[in-house]
Scaffold this motif. Structure first.
Motif, PDB file in Angstrom:
ATOM      1  N   THR A   1      -2.964 -13.620   1.671  1.00 54.19           N
ATOM      2  CA  THR A   1      -3.350 -12.648   0.653  1.00 54.19           C
ATOM      3  C   THR A   1      -3.922 -13.370  -0.573  1.00 54.19           C
ATOM      4  O   THR A   1      -3.784 -14.574  -0.719  1.00 54.19           O
ATOM      5  CB  THR A   1      -2.148 -11.792   0.225  1.00 54.19           C
ATOM      6  N   GLY A   2      -4.565 -12.584  -1.457  1.00 55.80           N
ATOM      7  CA  GLY A   2      -5.221 -13.197  -2.605  1.00 55.80           C
ATOM      8  C   GLY A   2      -6.202 -14.249  -2.133  1.00 55.80           C
ATOM      9  O   GLY A   2      -6.347 -15.326  -2.709  1.00 55.80           O
TER      10      GLY A   2
ATOM     11  N   ARG B   1      -7.477  -5.484   0.716  1.00 54.26           N
ATOM     12  CA  ARG B   1      -6.117  -5.611   0.180  1.00 54.26           C
ATOM     13  C   ARG B   1      -5.427  -4.262   0.003  1.00 54.26           C
ATOM     14  O   ARG B   1      -4.189  -4.201  -0.047  1.00 54.26           O
ATOM     15  CB  ARG B   1      -6.144  -6.352  -1.148  1.00 54.26           C
ATOM     16  N   GLN B   2      -6.183  -3.183  -0.078  1.00 60.05           N
ATOM     17  CA  GLN B   2      -5.565  -1.862  -0.241  1.00 60.05           C
ATOM     18  C   GLN B   2      -4.725  -1.461   0.956  1.00 60.05           C
ATOM     19  O   GLN B   2      -3.844  -0.605   0.845  1.00 60.05           O
ATOM     20  CB  GLN B   2      -6.642  -0.805  -0.509  1.00 60.05           C
TER      21      GLN B   2
ATOM     22  N   SER C   1      -1.428  -2.931  -0.406  1.00 53.60           N
ATOM     23  CA  SER C   1      -1.005  -2.886  -1.810  1.00 53.60           C
ATOM     24  C   SER C   1      -0.303  -1.598  -2.229  1.00 53.60           C
ATOM     25  O   SER C   1       0.219  -1.522  -3.345  1.00 53.60           O
ATOM     26  CB  SER C   1      -2.217  -3.102  -2.721  1.00 53.60           C
ATOM     27  N   GLU C   2      -0.280  -0.592  -1.359  1.00 53.46           N
ATOM     28  CA  GLU C   2       0.384   0.668  -1.684  1.00 53.46           C
ATOM     29  C   GLU C   2       1.785   0.704  -1.078  1.00 53.46           C
ATOM     30  O   GLU C   2       2.072  -0.028  -0.126  1.00 53.46           O
ATOM     31  CB  GLU C   2      -0.443   1.851  -1.167  1.00 53.46           C
TER      32      GLU C   2
ATOM     33  N   VAL D   1       0.620 -12.676  -4.032  1.00 53.38           N
ATOM     34  CA  VAL D   1       0.421 -11.387  -4.697  1.00 53.38           C
ATOM     35  C   VAL D   1       1.728 -10.733  -5.138  1.00 53.38           C
ATOM     36  O   VAL D   1       1.852 -10.227  -6.244  1.00 53.38           O
ATOM     37  CB  VAL D   1      -0.377 -10.431  -3.775  1.00 53.38           C
TER      38      VAL D   1
ATOM     39  N   SER E   1       5.019  -7.991  -5.148  1.00 53.81           N
ATOM     40  CA  SER E   1       5.159  -6.541  -5.283  1.00 53.81           C
ATOM     41  C   SER E   1       5.032  -5.830  -3.927  1.00 53.81           C
ATOM     42  O   SER E   1       5.567  -6.276  -2.929  1.00 53.81           O
ATOM     43  CB  SER E   1       4.144  -6.010  -6.297  1.00 53.81           C
ATOM     44  N   HIS E   2       4.325  -4.671  -3.904  1.00 54.79           N
ATOM     45  CA  HIS E   2       4.219  -3.871  -2.678  1.00 54.79           C
ATOM     46  C   HIS E   2       3.545  -4.650  -1.555  1.00 54.79           C
ATOM     47  O   HIS E   2       3.883  -4.469  -0.382  1.00 54.79           O
ATOM     48  CB  HIS E   2       3.434  -2.584  -2.953  1.00 54.79           C
ATOM     49  N   THR E   3       2.609  -5.521  -1.923  1.00 53.33           N
ATOM     50  CA  THR E   3       1.929  -6.314  -0.900  1.00 53.33           C
ATOM     51  C   THR E   3       2.919  -7.175  -0.134  1.00 53.33           C
ATOM     52  O   THR E   3       2.926  -7.193   1.100  1.00 53.33           O
ATOM     53  CB  THR E   3       0.842  -7.196  -1.541  1.00 53.33           C
TER      54      THR E   3
ATOM     55  N   GLN F   1       0.090  -9.190  -8.176  1.00 61.74           N
ATOM     56  CA  GLN F   1       0.246  -7.737  -8.251  1.00 61.74           C
ATOM     57  C   GLN F   1       1.456  -7.344  -9.093  1.00 61.74           C
ATOM     58  O   GLN F   1       1.457  -6.308  -9.741  1.00 61.74           O
ATOM     59  CB  GLN F   1       0.379  -7.131  -6.846  1.00 61.74           C
ATOM     60  N   GLY F   2       2.481  -8.175  -9.097  1.00 61.00           N
ATOM     61  CA  GLY F   2       3.685  -7.881  -9.866  1.00 61.00           C
ATOM     62  C   GLY F   2       4.849  -8.726  -9.412  1.00 61.00           C
ATOM     63  O   GLY F   2       4.835  -9.291  -8.309  1.00 61.00           O
TER      64      GLY F   2
END
Length: 331
Positions: A154-155, A199-200, A203-204, A221, A223-225, A246-247
């Protein structure tokens, strides 16, 4: 006096600028280095723009990476003329870093320039490539071999992602890259990705368990990822987590870990022991041993000088930078 990027915070506010710095302002250390190159990483971008609480002491020279020549040494580990390399150890956060022509450092933080690379090449790799190598080593040590299946990165168009793809592809893994930049598909496939996904898709918010797909993953990334990656890792697979673009939250459950035996391997590159750093750099030298392979570094990296750092930091925070930024501090 020497030139460097200086971050200051006082009653006038938070600001960063290239300035002349007196050598007496350098912090304590037993090795003084004439810096040749530094880099601009995500953490440096946060520090320079003030968008993250990275700097904990002011004034501060940012720059978590540097390579240069020893100008003075009170250590028995290094002598004047040695070329040395540094990644992390809080440099650029609590100790003045690499985005300047001179640095004073602790010898315990330094390693000698790897024989396989030039000084500039080590900064094209930098903390990002070294971290990517640590992630791949974690996958290997947990039994994730090329025959186990696809590896997700990712990223993917960032520094860690770019090098993770290149390293994994060179080692024979099937790499799938996740990115939010559709215009970078050719770049990512050129590094060795066999497939590029949006990435979507990750990411949700997702389900606690999803269909098994990935034998392993390198995630920068969070978080949700990261939660969705863990939910779709094959039985016994491993995720190497090294970032939080992402977080910093992890909205996941324990189900992938206790029902599928998934391993979540946290990758810290900042305070990593010297032995681990030397192993990672040695592996990088073995994987990219040939000059033809090292030519890839020019595709992954862009070179700027100190005067271009502030603009580049803003672009990095806006997600407009691909790969690595190498800073010629004397240019």
């Amino acid at each position: 006096m020497f030139r460097g990027m200086l971050i200051e915070k006082d009653e006038q506010g938070y600001r960063a600028a290239v300035k002349d710095i007196d050598e007496s302002a350098l912090p304590e250390g037993d090795v003084t280095v004439n810096v040749q190159y530094s880099t601009l990483n995500y953490k440096d971008g946060l520090a320079i723009t003030g968008k993250g609480p990275v700097v904990r002491q002011f004034p501060m020279v940012p720059g978590i990476d540097l390579v240069g020549v020893v100008a003075q040494s009170d250590s028995n580990k290094f002598v004047v003329g040695d070329t040395v390399l540094l990644n992390g150890f809080g440099v650029g956060e609590v100790h003045c870093g690499g985005l300047a022509q001179k640095a004073r450092l602790k010898s315990d933080w330094l390693i000698k320039l790897p024989k396989a690379f030039s000084a500039r090449q080590t900064m094209a790799i930098g903390t990002a490539g070294y971290t990517a190598m640590l992630c791949v080593i974690a996958l290997e040590k947990n039994g994730v071999t090329p025959d186990k299946g696809e590896i997700l990165v990712t990223g993917a168009n960032g520094g860690v992602g770019s090098f993770a793809i290149a390293i994994l592809a060179k080692l024979g893994y099937q790499v799938v890259a996740s990115t939010g930049r559709a215009d970078q598909v050719d770049y990512l496939k050129g590094l060795g990705a066999k497939e590029v996904i949006d990435r979507q898709l990750l990411s949700e918010p997702g389900r606690p368990l999803a269909k098994e797909r990935w034998a392993g993953a390198v995630d920068s990334v969070g978080s949700h990822t990261l939660a969705n990656i863990c939910a779709s890792i094959k039985y016994g697979g491993t995720v190497a987590a090294c970032g939080l673009a992402q977080g910093m939250d992890l909205p996941a459950t324990v189900m992938p870990f206790i029902l599928r035996g998934v391993t979540l391997a946290g990758i810290d590159s900042v305070m990593r022991p010297i032995s681990d750093r030397e192993e990672a750099w040695q592996r990088l030298g073995e994987i990219f041993a040939n000059p033809s392979e090292q030519a890839m570094f020019d595709n992954i990296s862009t070179e700027i000088n100190l005067n271009g750092v502030i603009q580049a930091a803003e672009e990095l925070m806006a997600g407009k930078i691909r790969g690595r930024i190498v800073v010629d501090v004397n240019g």
